[in-house]
Write a protein that holds these residues in place. Structure first.
Motif, PDB file in Angstrom:
ATOM      1  N   LEU A 160       1.566 -23.415  11.310  1.00  0.00           N
ATOM      2  CA  LEU A 160       0.478 -22.833  10.728  1.00  0.00           C
ATOM      3  C   LEU A 160       0.648 -23.002   9.131  1.00  0.00           C
ATOM      4  CD1 LEU A 160      -2.038 -21.419  11.245  1.00  0.00           C
ATOM      5  CD2 LEU A 160      -1.010 -19.202  10.955  1.00  0.00           C
ATOM      6  N   GLY A 164      -2.173 -24.844   7.505  1.00  0.00           N
ATOM      7  CA  GLY A 164      -3.204 -24.415   6.486  1.00  0.00           C
ATOM      8  C   GLY A 164      -3.367 -25.187   5.385  1.00  0.00           C
ATOM      9  N   THR A 218      -7.604 -19.743   2.165  1.00  0.00           N
ATOM     10  CA  THR A 218      -6.141 -19.353   2.056  1.00  0.00           C
ATOM     11  C   THR A 218      -5.937 -17.770   2.650  1.00  0.00           C
ATOM     12  OG1 THR A 218      -6.341 -20.771   0.173  1.00  0.00           O
ATOM     13  CG2 THR A 218      -4.262 -19.292   0.645  1.00  0.00           C
ATOM     14  N   LEU A 221      -5.929 -17.618   6.236  1.00  0.00           N
ATOM     15  CA  LEU A 221      -4.745 -18.251   7.123  1.00  0.00           C
ATOM     16  C   LEU A 221      -3.670 -17.398   6.738  1.00  0.00           C
ATOM     17  CD1 LEU A 221      -5.169 -21.835   5.590  1.00  0.00           C
ATOM     18  CD2 LEU A 221      -4.964 -21.311   7.837  1.00  0.00           C
ATOM     19  N   GLU A 225      -0.982 -16.068   9.431  1.00  0.00           N
ATOM     20  CA  GLU A 225       0.142 -15.815   9.481  1.00  0.00           C
ATOM     21  C   GLU A 225       0.803 -14.692   9.869  1.00  0.00           C
ATOM     22  OE1 GLU A 225       2.245 -18.173   6.373  1.00  0.00           O
ATOM     23  OE2 GLU A 225       0.608 -19.337   6.248  1.00  0.00           O
TER      24      GLU A 225
END
Lengths: 242, 241
Positions: A160, A164, A218, A221, A225
């Motif tokens: 990830l 990303g 961002t 993501l 996460e």
């Protein structure tokens, strides 16, 4: 007089901002379509890299080498101008698609980014401890079960952060579509500049739009996460990620 | 005989009808452009990494903001901004000193500066990671041994930072090399631009874009081989592996 000039300034900036914001769906659509395409193709490339047949592995390796080793701009020109010059493409059934600059930009981005995503996924696959696969085998899991329960969930988590980064790069890469006449955020900004000769403010507006897009991505993501982090979501995480 | 009917080898060759020489010169210019922007990026990136760790809050915040902006905005936009914005900026600066507008700066300068400014943001991250990788105890030990700041940097910090920084710097270099193609829009005759011109004037875009791809592949794979060589040398030198 100063007031009138300022008014004109404000009107110009508002009009430009509106025009640029109207182009966001083009940028976003190009990003989403090529992100989905590149992810699927990247997954396929990793599958091909681990295939038993040597020619299949070779093709996947060649694909990654070609698309990671050349600039995306060149790939976009190759698809839009280069392929269009070939008879089979021109006379083929897909000509209407290849005549469309948006499709060509999307195709080039899909091919290019699939190579980068394949590298990310390959790294994640290699990071899964071999013992876990052996344990799954020992438990009598079949290939599909193993992939579904052991390999894929961990790959997702391990890949990830780097995945990303690739997605953020892709958002930025969509601006290259403007070089083949696609009117995305950058394309519209250039159009406005060509009419108004006001470089700095228009580019700053466009840059602001891109910063907003990459910033939102961002944040999304980072949230994902955290969701996938085993130490946060539940205590059952086996800490196998390292 | 028109150029459209010439065989591919004649068009790509080094003869009178061939574009071989032009293409190779373009590749050389691409390499020079990438080297220049990498250097600009290294100097500015090192400054930014230092500023990030600075005790002055505003300086650290400024460096962070620079990184966020440069890594969040398309490289193409930066190149376009510098290309279109530089003449105005230079005229404004010249105006301050009462000089006439100097016109456009050379394309090589604006191009390498634009790519270098982007590269700096990525290199700053790399350098910061490298600095964090040096254990604090070692710096303290060097202090206790009475080493001055320069000696400490040269003997303790630099060798370890270099070792950590080389692999990710290789990545940044690869991106630099590929980003340099964006400078084609300013008209600088680097590889991308040259292939566009050749494709346009011979009407053989597939051939010339394919040739440019081969040259780019040569540049990227050659430079990654060089980096691997240096890394191997470096780990030998650092006494690891």
């Amino acid at each position: 007089m100063g007031g009138a000039a300022m008014n004109a300034d404000v009107t110009f900036l508002a009009d430009t901002a509106l025009a640029i914001v109207r182009a966001v769906p083009v940028t976003l659509g190009l990003f989403v379509a090529s992100a989905i395409g590149a992810s699927l193709l990247g997954g396929g490339l990793v599958a091909a890299l681990t295939a038993g047949l040597a020619p299949v592995r070779g093709i996947a390796r060649g694909w990654i080498f070609l698309f990671r080793g050349t600039p995306l701009l060149l790939q976009i020109f190759m698809v839009y101008y280069g392929l269009a010059a070939l008879g089979p493409v021109r006379q083929g059934p897909f000509w209407p698609a290849f005549r469309d600059p948006l499709f060509c930009a999307g195709l080039a981005m899909t091919c290019c980014c699939s190579a980068y995503i394949a590298e990310v996924l390959r790294g994640a696959l290699a990071a899964i401890p071999a013992g876990q696969i052996e344990a799954a085998l020992a438990c009598g899991m079949g290939r599909v079960t193993r992939l579904r329960l052991i390999v894929l969930p961990q790959m997702l988590r391990l890949a990830l952060p780097a995945y990303g980064n690739e997605l953020v790069m892709m958002v930025k890469s969509t601006s290259l579509a403007s070089t083949i006449t696609v009117l995305d955020v950058t394309g519209v900004a250039q159009q406005v500049i060509a009419h108004s000769y006001r470089t700095l403010d228009v580019f700053c507006l466009a840059a602001g739009v891109y910063l907003g897009l990459t910033g939102a991505l961002t944040a999304l993501l980072r949230w994902a996460e955290r969701r996938l982090d085993p130490t946060v979501s539940d205590g059952a995480g086996e800490g196998a990620s390292r | 005989m028109s150029e459209q009917d010439l065989p591919a080898f004649a068009l790509l060759g080094f003869g009178t009808d061939g574009w071989g020489r032009v293409l190779v010169l373009g590749a050389v210019l691409t390499l020079a452009l990438s080297l220049a922007s990498m250097t600009i990026g290294s100097v500015l990136g090192a400054l930014l990494a230092w500023a990030r760790g600075s005790r002055r809050g505003w300086l650290a915040r400024l460096a962070t903001a620079y990184g966020v902006i440069m890594r969040g905005v398309p490289e193409l936009l930066v190149v376009l901004l510098l290309y279109f914005g530089a003449p105005g900026l230079m005229a404004a600066v010249a105006g301050l000193f009462g000089l006439p507008a100097p016109g456009s700066p050379p394309a090589f300068l604006t191009g390498s500066l634009a790519i270098g400014l982007v590269s700096a943001a990525y290199q700053a991250e790399v350098f910061r990671g490298g600095l964090l990788a040096v254990p604090k105890g070692q710096v303290e030990a060097a202090l206790a041994a009475g080493m001055g700041p320069w000696l400490r940097f040269r003997r303790i910090v630099l060798p370890q930072v270099l070792h950590h920084v080389l692999p990710p710097l290789g990545n940044v270099w690869q991106f630099n090399l590929k980003d340099s193609a964006l400078v084609a829009i300013t008209g600088l005759a680097e590889l991308m631009r040259v292939s566009l011109v050749a494709a346009g004037s011979t009407r053989r875009p597939f051939l010339f874009f394919a040739a440019a791809m081969v040259l780019y592949l040569a540049l990227t794979s050659l430079s990654s081989a060089v980096f691997r060589r240096i890394e191997a040398r470096g780990s030998q030198w650092a006494g690891r592996r």
